[in-house]
Design an enzyme around this catalytic site. Structure first.
Site, mmCIF file in Angstrom:
data_model
loop_
_atom_site.group_PDB
_atom_site.id
_atom_site.type_symbol
_atom_site.label_atom_id
_atom_site.label_comp_id
_atom_site.label_asym_id
_atom_site.label_seq_id
_atom_site.Cartn_x
_atom_site.Cartn_y
_atom_site.Cartn_z
ATOM 1 N NE ARG A 102 98.756 32.957 -10.451
ATOM 2 C CZ ARG A 102 99.396 33.505 -11.480
ATOM 3 N NH1 ARG A 102 100.179 34.562 -11.300
ATOM 4 N NH2 ARG A 102 99.267 33.005 -12.693
ATOM 5 C CG HIS A 129 100.149 28.297 -14.801
ATOM 6 N ND1 HIS A 129 98.836 28.659 -14.598
ATOM 7 C CD2 HIS A 129 100.795 29.437 -15.185
ATOM 8 C CE1 HIS A 129 98.696 29.950 -14.853
ATOM 9 N NE2 HIS A 129 99.867 30.441 -15.219
ATOM 10 C CD GLN A 132 100.424 30.394 -19.735
ATOM 11 O OE1 GLN A 132 100.159 31.295 -18.940
ATOM 12 N NE2 GLN A 132 100.501 30.590 -21.036
ATOM 13 C CG ASP A 225 108.013 29.493 -16.354
ATOM 14 O OD1 ASP A 225 107.763 30.715 -16.455
ATOM 15 O OD2 ASP A 225 107.679 28.819 -15.360
ATOM 16 C CB CYS A 265 103.606 30.974 -19.197
ATOM 17 S SG CYS A 265 104.820 31.154 -17.880
ATOM 18 N NE ARG A 293 96.254 31.704 -18.738
ATOM 19 C CZ ARG A 293 96.804 32.157 -17.604
ATOM 20 N NH1 ARG A 293 98.006 32.706 -17.622
ATOM 21 N NH2 ARG A 293 96.191 32.015 -16.443
HETATM 22 N N1 NVA Z 1 106.777 29.360 -12.959
HETATM 23 C C1 NVA Z 1 106.258 30.702 -12.852
HETATM 24 C C2 NVA Z 1 105.071 30.888 -13.745
HETATM 25 C C3 NVA Z 1 104.528 32.280 -13.748
HETATM 26 C C4 NVA Z 1 103.297 32.443 -14.588
HETATM 27 C C5 NVA Z 1 105.909 30.990 -11.403
HETATM 28 O O1 NVA Z 1 105.332 30.117 -10.741
HETATM 29 O O2 NVA Z 1 106.227 32.085 -10.920
HETATM 30 N N1 CP Z 2 101.366 33.498 -17.362
HETATM 31 C C1 CP Z 2 100.796 33.953 -16.238
HETATM 32 O O1 CP Z 2 100.145 33.225 -15.499
HETATM 33 O O2 CP Z 2 100.966 35.285 -16.023
HETATM 34 P P1 CP Z 2 100.575 36.105 -14.711
HETATM 35 O O3 CP Z 2 101.493 35.614 -13.615
HETATM 36 O O4 CP Z 2 100.829 37.543 -15.082
HETATM 37 O O5 CP Z 2 99.142 35.824 -14.382
#
Ligand code: NVA
Ligand code: CP
Length: 324
Positions: A102, A129, A132, A225, A265, A293
C-alpha cells in the site's frame, strides 16, 4: 513463464477476472483447502499508509494459504527512503513469495514489479484500489447473481482511487458504470479512455457526469467512498463543502432501483459521504463486502502464484478446478 502482478484493475483480462472471482467463491466455501504458501513461505505486506481491512485480510489470508505474513508498517523498513525500490525488490524476491504494498505513487509499484521475480500486488495507491474491487465484484455476484449488464452508480470524489477502480473493474466485469462527482473531481481522461476501450470488449458501458440523478437513475448498485482520502487531510474543510450534493442518503437511494445494494469500501464517515440510515440500513452490504476482501485476495494470491509458475502441482490442480 511471465511473472503476473496485480497493479491496476485492468491487469486481469475479463476472462481472468471471472476466474479469480469464481475461485474466490470456491475458496470462501472451503477456506483451508488450497495452500500455495505451505512451508510456511513468507509474504511481505508493506504499508506506507494506515489500514485495518487490508492489513487483516492479507494477514489472515496468507496464513490460511499456509504461509506466514510479514507486515511492515509505515517507516519500519528502508524501502523508498534509505534504499531504492528496485534494490528492495532484488533482495525481497529471494526471501518471500509475494510482495503486497500500500503506497502513494503508482510508479513505485511499477518499479517494484519491474525488478521482482515474485508477484507484486497493489494494496491501494493514489490511483487505484484493485483488491477492493475484487471484493466488491464478488459481493455484487453474491447479491445480484452476475455482474454482466448490471448498473453501478458511484457518487462523491470521482477523482480518487476508488472511483478509478470502480470504473475500470466495473467495465472489466461487464457492468454499466456511472461515475458522478463535481466537474473538477472526475476521473482523468486516460482512465476514462481505458475504461471505454475495455467496455467495448465486455459489453459494459461508461457514464461520467456531474449530475448525481443521472448516475443514480435505476442503478442496481450504489457506491461511495470517503471525500477525504489518505494524504488529503489538509484539504478536509474545502472537501466537505465540495461534495455535499453527492451524499448517499435516503433521497439518493430513492432514485436508484428498488432494492439496490449499497457498497462502501470503509472506513465510512456517517453523515458525511453516506448517511447512517443508509450505511446501517437493509440495503447496505458493506460488512459482506469487507469480509470478501479476505476471500477475494486469497483467490488472487493463489491464482497469481499458479499463473506465474510458482505453485506446486496440487495447488495448480485445485486452483484450475476452483476457477470453473
Ligand atoms: N479513497 C480512500 C480509500 C480508503 C480505503 C483512501 O485512499 O484513503
Ligand atoms: N477498504 C480498505 O482498504 O480499508 P483499510 O484502509 O482499513 O485497509
Amino acid at each position: 513463464m511471465r511473472i503476473r502482478h496485480f497493479l491496476t484493475d485492468l491487469d486481469l483480462s475479463p476472462a481472468e477476472l471471472d476466474q479469480v472471482l469464481t475461485l474466490a467463491a470456491t475458496m470462501k466455501a472451503d477456506p483451508y483447502a488450497i495452500k500455495p504458501l505451505a512451508g510456511p513461505q513468507t509474504a511481505a505486506v508493506f504499508f506506507d499508509k494506515t489500514s485495518t481491512r487490508t492489513r487483516f485480510s492479507f494477514a489472515a489470508g496468507i496464513s490460511a494459504l499456509g504461509g506466514s505474513p510479514l507486515v511492515v508498517n509505515p517507516g519500519e523498513s528502508q524501502l523508498g527512503h534509505k534504499e531504492t525500490i528496485a534494490d528492495t525488490a532484488r533482495v525481497l524476491d529471494r526471501m518471500v513469495s509475494l510482495i503486497i504494498w500500500r503506497t502513494y505513487a503508482q510508479s513505485g509499484l511499477k518499479e517494484m514489479a519491474a525488478y521482482s521475480s515474485v508477484p507484486v500486488i497493489n494494496a491501494l495507491s493514489d490511483d487505484y484500489h484493485p483488491c477492493q474491487l475484487l471484493a466488491d465484484l464478488l459481493t455484487v455476484r453474491e447479491q445480484l447473481g452476475t455482474t454482466q449488464g448490471r448498473s453501478l452508480a458511484y457518487l462523491g470524489d470521482a477523482a480518487n482511487n476508488m472511483a478509478n477502480s470502480y470504473l475500470l473493474a466495473g467495465v472489466n466485469a461487464g457492468m454499466d458504470v456511472r461515475i458522478a462527482g463535481p466537474q473538477d473531481y472526475l476521473p482523468e481522461p486516460r482512465i476514462v479512455e481505458a475504461a471505454r476501450a475495455r467496455a467495448a470488449q465486455t459489453g459494459g458501458s461508461v457514464l461520467i457526469t456531474s449530475d448525481p440523478a443521472e448516475a443514480l437513475r435505476g442503478a442496481e448498485v450504489v457506491a461511495t467512498d470517503t471525500w477525504i482520502s489518505m494524504g488529503q487531510e489538509q484539504e478536509k474543510e474545502a472537501r466537505l463543502q465540495l461534495f455535499g450534493e453527492y451524499r448517499v442518503d435516503a433521497a439518493a437511494m430513492a432514485q436508484a432501483a428498488p432494492g439496490a445494494v449499497v457498497l462502501h469500501c470503509l472506513p465510512a464517515y456517517r453523515g458525511v459521504e453516506i448517511s447512517a440510515e443508509v450505511l446501517d440500513g437493509p440495503q447496505s452490504v458493506v460488512w459482506d463486502e469487507a469480509e470478501n476482501r479476505l476471500h477475494a485476495q486469497k483467490a488472487l494470491m493463489a491464482w497469481l502464484l499458479v499463473e506465474s509458475g510458482l505453485a506446486d502441482a496440487e495447488t495448480e490442480r485445485l486452483v484450475r478446478a476452483g476457477t470453473r
